[in-house]
Write a protein that holds these residues in place. Structure first.
Motif, mmCIF file in Angstrom:
data_model
loop_
_atom_site.group_PDB
_atom_site.id
_atom_site.type_symbol
_atom_site.label_atom_id
_atom_site.label_comp_id
_atom_site.label_asym_id
_atom_site.label_seq_id
_atom_site.Cartn_x
_atom_site.Cartn_y
_atom_site.Cartn_z
ATOM 1 N N SER A 26 0.824 -1.204 0.000
ATOM 2 C CA SER A 26 0.000 0.000 0.000
ATOM 3 C C SER A 26 0.863 1.261 0.000
ATOM 4 N N GLN A 29 2.539 1.735 -3.454
ATOM 5 C CA GLN A 29 1.608 2.229 -4.467
ATOM 6 C C GLN A 29 1.203 3.677 -4.222
ATOM 7 N N SER A 30 1.022 4.054 -2.964
ATOM 8 C CA SER A 30 0.704 5.445 -2.642
ATOM 9 C C SER A 30 1.838 6.361 -3.097
ATOM 10 N N LEU A 33 1.794 6.803 -6.950
ATOM 11 C CA LEU A 33 0.794 7.744 -7.437
ATOM 12 C C LEU A 33 1.228 9.178 -7.166
ATOM 13 N N ILE A 61 -5.348 9.401 -3.031
ATOM 14 C CA ILE A 61 -5.872 8.299 -3.837
ATOM 15 C C ILE A 61 -7.377 8.460 -4.055
ATOM 16 N N LYS A 62 -8.122 8.708 -2.992
ATOM 17 C CA LYS A 62 -9.571 8.875 -3.126
ATOM 18 C C LYS A 62 -9.894 10.107 -3.972
ATOM 19 N N GLN A 65 -9.283 9.285 -7.604
ATOM 20 C CA GLN A 65 -10.342 8.441 -8.162
ATOM 21 C C GLN A 65 -11.644 9.207 -8.376
ATOM 22 N N PHE A 304 0.807 2.931 -11.151
ATOM 23 C CA PHE A 304 -0.188 2.887 -10.082
ATOM 24 C C PHE A 304 -1.365 2.065 -10.596
ATOM 25 N N GLU A 306 -5.204 0.078 -10.214
ATOM 26 C CA GLU A 306 -6.532 -0.044 -9.611
ATOM 27 C C GLU A 306 -7.192 -1.286 -10.204
ATOM 28 N N THR A 329 -8.009 -0.578 -4.571
ATOM 29 C CA THR A 329 -6.556 -0.401 -4.596
ATOM 30 C C THR A 329 -5.892 -1.688 -4.112
#
Length: 506
Positions: A26, A29-30, A33, A61-62, A65, A304, A306, A329
């Motif tokens: 996590s 990946q964060s 991005l 992230i949110k 998206q 990144f 999804e 994610t």
């Protein structure tokens, strides 16, 4: 024991021991991005979608998206990528020197995927990570002083009128190899630049005795054809009669299992098969375990990810994304669930639906396998057949009947009574009893997928199998200008295209 091979092997082993990442998937990946957004915030795309605001939000992230829609190729190309061929700083800083012409199986014309310098470096970085995993396999020292044969598309790129170079991604990669790759890379840039596939193969066959090949990389159908040509051209029994140190085959592009038997026939000793997930849009995963074909997802290499569930939460009955699909994610996925892969990359792809479906086989670390293409989802009459299920059924029937089928195509078509059937075309060197094969395949599909069984009791009245030889199949590809080292042919066709195929082979 060769001193050079031993030194190289020990060096890789030491590199593996020193290379580790204590960050969670996590976290990795964060960070990916945030790095991508920061690099592209001053581009037209970054300004339009407010990358600065996303970076400054409490949950990037949110926010990412919620602000940015999921893009198909048509969406992102028509609005953004086509401008990037002429103008700088559209979806990624600068103007790409290369565009990859997709060698995939969908669409009537090639897609143009931007290829940036950062992107090329990301692919090299994933390749380096794959090499770090080689000590897991306990390969002999001789392998590490042998050469690698990479069967790519042509490295003879063409110059677009807008100034960039273009070709298929494997050809672009080869054309960007540094000169020191000549020490181990075969067939070399000169032969790789021969545009005509048959002429390129002929030259490889001619030069084969001069090489010490220990590893091969490429799409199974074309690698198998090449190796058979080398064996025939030099009157050999197996490929190991000319390349005794051949130990590794790095597969990719399509599922390997339907080719395994034919590869075993031309080898004197077993090959270690390593799978890779390398597309025009990125190098996403690679094998790390000699006991499995599953692949490690590259989490810290400029991508990144999804994941949209490939069920009613994410797609409709035809495998197309629904409005507002559930999007997960890396820390939210689970094993044994098909997902549509969504990527954002250092080539300026943003929430891009690549068209593949994957399944996680392990979560710590994250290992995957490719289960199919969204457009290889056959559901015209509710059969809900994925490429994975079709491969499994075909392999089961082939083994039961003692035949080998490498390639196939299938379509839902209407028969003479205006009823839907599944029309299959299978490619084999063996004599196929089409009636028996149809019966067994129908049974295997019913067992593999309950939805298929339901459909067979209603709108789907049966299946029909046509069988052709490999020569006929390659002639068809040649007539369609689909012949070459990186070409993949569609496993699921529309009715019109299937009729064209049947007309040709009849």
């Amino acid at each position: 024991m060769a001193l050079l091979g031993n030194l190289i092997k020990k060096g890789i082993e030491l590199n593996q021991k020193l290379s580790f990442d204590l960050k969670s998937s996590s976290q990795q990946q964060s960070e990916q991005l945030i790095s991508l957004l920061a690099k592209a915030k001053s581009t037209s795309f970054g300004k339009f979608y407010g990358f600065d605001e996303i970076l400054n939000s409490n949950d990037p992230i949110k926010e990412f998206q919620s602000k940015i829609p999921i893009h198909s190729y048509r969406d992102i190309h028509e609005r953004w990528w086509h401008q990037q061929q002429s103008v700088e700083d559209i979806t990624w800083p600068g103007k790409p020197s290369f565009f990859a012409l997709s060698s995939g199986t969908t669409g009537k014309s090639s897609k143009r995927i931007p290829i940036t310098e950062d992107f090329l470096q990301s692919m090299r970085d994933v390749g380096t990570s794959m090499i770090r995993e080689l000590p897991n396999y306990d390969f002999p020292e001789e392998l590490f002083e042998s050469e690698i044969l990479m069967l790519s598309s042509s490295a003879n790129l063409s110059k677009n009128e807008k100034g960039h170079m273009e070709g298929e991604i494997s050809g672009i990669n080869v054309s960007n190899f540094p000169d020191w790759y000549d020490f181990f890379y075969r067939p070399g840039k000169d032969i790789a630049s021969i545009s005509d596939w048959d002429n390129r193969v002929a030259k490889i066959v001619e030069e084969a005795p001069n090489w010490n090949i220990g590893a091969i990389a490429g799409i199974p159908s074309w690698v198998l054809l090449l190796l058979q040509e080398v064996i025939s051209g030099h009157n050999l029994e197996t490929i190991h009669d000319i390349w005794p140190n051949l130990t590794v085959y790095a597969s990719g592009g399509v599922a390997f299992e339907t080719y395994r038997t034919d590869f075993e026939k031309i080898c004197k000793k077993p090959l270690t098969i390593m799978d890779t997930y390398l597309a025009s849009e990125g190098f996403f995963s690679y094998s790390t375990n000699p006991d499995s074909m599953d692949m490690r997802l590259a989490l810290s290499h400029g991508y990144f990810y999804e994941f949209v569930p490939f069920d009613e939460r994410g797609v409709d009955d035809f495998g197309q994304l629904i409005d507002n699909p559930l999007t997960l994610t890396i820390d939210e996925v689970e094993t044994d669930q098909d997902y549509v892969l969504i990527i954002s990359t250092c080539a300026g792809a943003w929430r891009y639906m690549i068209g593949d479906t994957i399944k996680f086989t392990r979560l710590d670390p994250h290992d995957i396998k490719i289960t199919g293409r969204t457009k290889f989802f056959l559901n015209v009459v509710g059969s809900q057949l994925s490429e994975e299920k079709m491969d499994e059924a075909l392999l089961s029937v082939s083994e039961e009947l003692g035949v080998t089928v490498n390639e196939y195509s299938v379509a839902a078509v209407k028969n003479e009574n205006d009823e839907y059937i599944h029309q299959w075309v299978v490619v084999s060197e063996n004599k196929i009893d089409k009636t028996l094969f149809s019966k067994k395949l129908d049974e295997a599909l019913k067992e593999a997928n309950k939805n298929y069984g339901v459909a067979r009791g209603k709108a789907l009245t049966g299946i029909r199998v046509s069988a052709i030889s490999k020569d006929e199949y390659f002639d068809f590809l040649d007539s369609s200008k689909k012949k070459g080292g990186q070409v993949k042919t569609p496993k699921v066709m529309g009715e019109e295209k299937m009729q064209d195929f049947l007309d040709y082979i009849s």
